[in-house]
Design an enzyme around this catalytic site. Structure first.
Site, PDB file in Angstrom:
ATOM      1  N   CYS A  40       0.849  -1.197   0.000  1.00  0.00           N
ATOM      2  CA  CYS A  40       0.000   0.000   0.000  1.00  0.00           C
ATOM      3  C   CYS A  40       0.884   1.246   0.000  1.00  0.00           C
ATOM      4  O   CYS A  40       1.982   1.251   0.540  1.00  0.00           O
ATOM      5  CB  CYS A  40      -0.905  -0.010   1.234  1.00  0.00           C
ATOM      6  SG  CYS A  40      -2.043   1.402   1.273  1.00  0.00           S
ATOM      7  N   ASP A  94       0.431   3.761   1.690  1.00  0.00           N
ATOM      8  CA  ASP A  94       0.418   4.349   3.036  1.00  0.00           C
ATOM      9  C   ASP A  94       1.846   4.639   3.536  1.00  0.00           C
ATOM     10  O   ASP A  94       2.701   3.756   3.502  1.00  0.00           O
ATOM     11  CB  ASP A  94      -0.296   3.372   3.993  1.00  0.00           C
ATOM     12  CG  ASP A  94      -0.650   4.026   5.316  1.00  0.00           C
ATOM     13  OD1 ASP A  94       0.276   4.532   5.998  1.00  0.00           O
ATOM     14  OD2 ASP A  94      -1.835   4.035   5.676  1.00  0.00           O
ATOM     15  N   ARG A 141       3.059   4.795   6.283  1.00  0.00           N
ATOM     16  CA  ARG A 141       3.497   4.078   7.483  1.00  0.00           C
ATOM     17  C   ARG A 141       3.939   2.646   7.198  1.00  0.00           C
ATOM     18  O   ARG A 141       4.282   1.913   8.124  1.00  0.00           O
ATOM     19  CB  ARG A 141       2.354   4.065   8.516  1.00  0.00           C
ATOM     20  CG  ARG A 141       1.925   5.469   8.940  1.00  0.00           C
ATOM     21  CD  ARG A 141       0.576   5.436   9.638  1.00  0.00           C
ATOM     22  NE  ARG A 141      -0.505   5.022   8.734  1.00  0.00           N
ATOM     23  CZ  ARG A 141      -1.778   4.866   9.104  1.00  0.00           C
ATOM     24  NH1 ARG A 141      -2.125   5.092  10.357  1.00  0.00           N
ATOM     25  NH2 ARG A 141      -2.691   4.500   8.223  1.00  0.00           N
ATOM     26  N   HIS A 182      -2.275  -3.994   5.023  1.00  0.00           N
ATOM     27  CA  HIS A 182      -2.095  -3.620   6.432  1.00  0.00           C
ATOM     28  C   HIS A 182      -3.442  -3.320   7.075  1.00  0.00           C
ATOM     29  O   HIS A 182      -4.329  -2.751   6.444  1.00  0.00           O
ATOM     30  CB  HIS A 182      -1.146  -2.415   6.557  1.00  0.00           C
ATOM     31  CG  HIS A 182      -1.685  -1.144   5.966  1.00  0.00           C
ATOM     32  ND1 HIS A 182      -2.202  -0.121   6.735  1.00  0.00           N
ATOM     33  CD2 HIS A 182      -1.821  -0.737   4.680  1.00  0.00           C
ATOM     34  CE1 HIS A 182      -2.614   0.856   5.949  1.00  0.00           C
ATOM     35  NE2 HIS A 182      -2.399   0.510   4.692  1.00  0.00           N
ATOM     36  N   CYS A 189      -6.114   0.018   6.923  1.00  0.00           N
ATOM     37  CA  CYS A 189      -5.901   0.594   5.584  1.00  0.00           C
ATOM     38  C   CYS A 189      -7.053   1.540   5.212  1.00  0.00           C
ATOM     39  O   CYS A 189      -8.223   1.134   5.160  1.00  0.00           O
ATOM     40  CB  CYS A 189      -5.794  -0.521   4.546  1.00  0.00           C
ATOM     41  SG  CYS A 189      -5.464   0.094   2.885  1.00  0.00           S
TER      42      CYS A 189
END
Ligand SMILES: [Zn+2]
Length: 218
Positions: A42, A44, A46, A98, A101
């Protein structure tokens, strides 16, 4: 200091540290790459592939998009996959989702978010395929977590439907495809144990067995 300037500063510090600890680091990497793993993760911020797996530059070939999707008409994903499988000869392809998400959460809702809704529509399809299981879960957080897992499993399956993966399995018995989920809360990765390394369990309709050359079936 403006954020972008601190990034350049951070880069200079990183180069200095690398040169001090490993003077050959950049020379070695500049010669080429031979990663054994393709990561589909992803976007993302993080979930950085190298950092959470304790790997270094050169170890993982990376493709990231919102909600780690394998969309069969996505030229970006297909190009990365083809290059990784047929030129870099990666031994493993990992789809890593994750928990928490935002893309999956948005897809679970009925709210409009804009252009991204078209991308997230694929996750609604995953929901529809698993409606019975998902709607039997009362707790919304647990249902959300399960959809994150199911979405990863479906993307592993979607990889196995591609001609790129099926041809590689036939000709060189690799790569192995894996489905993982990362926890933002613990930092730990869970292996969903849905690894695939052949077309044997693929529903017949997706199995590619013949090649058509100039209109003739061979
Ligand atoms: Zn995400």
């Amino acid at each position: 200091m403006e954020v972008y300037k601190s990034l350049l500063d951070g880069n200079r510090k990183w180069v200095q540290e690398k040169n001090e600890s490993d003077p050959e680091f950049f020379k070695r990497l500049a010669k080429g790459q031979s990663p054994e793993v393709l990561w589909v993760g992803c976007s993302d911020s993080r979930v950085p592939a190298n950092e959470i797996t304790g790997t270094k530059p050169g170890d993982i070939f990376v493709h990231r998009n919102i909600a780690n999707m394998v969309v069969h008409s996505d030229m970006n994903l297909l190009s990365v996959l083809d290059y990784a499988v047929n030129h870099l000869h990666v031994r493993h392809v990992i789809v890593c989702g994750h928990y928490g998400c935002g893309g999956v959460k948005a897809a679970m809702s009925n709210q409009q978010f804009g252009l991204v809704d078209n991308w997230l529509r694929h996750i609604k399809d995953v929901y529809r395929l698993h409606t019975e299981e998902l709607e039997s879960i009362d707790d919304e957080e647990t249902r959300f977590n399960r959809l994150v897992e199911l979405n990863v499993m479906e993307q592993v399956f979607d990889l196995s439907k591609t001609s790129i993966i099926q041809n590689a399995w036939k000709s060189k018995k690799q790569p192995v495809i894996h489905g993982w989920v990362y926890s933002l809360e613990s930092g730990l990765i869970k292996d969903l144990n849905v690894s695939l390394d052949s077309s044997s369990e693929l529903p017949k309709i997706y199995n590619i067995t013949t090649k058509v050359v100039a209109g003739t079936e061979v």
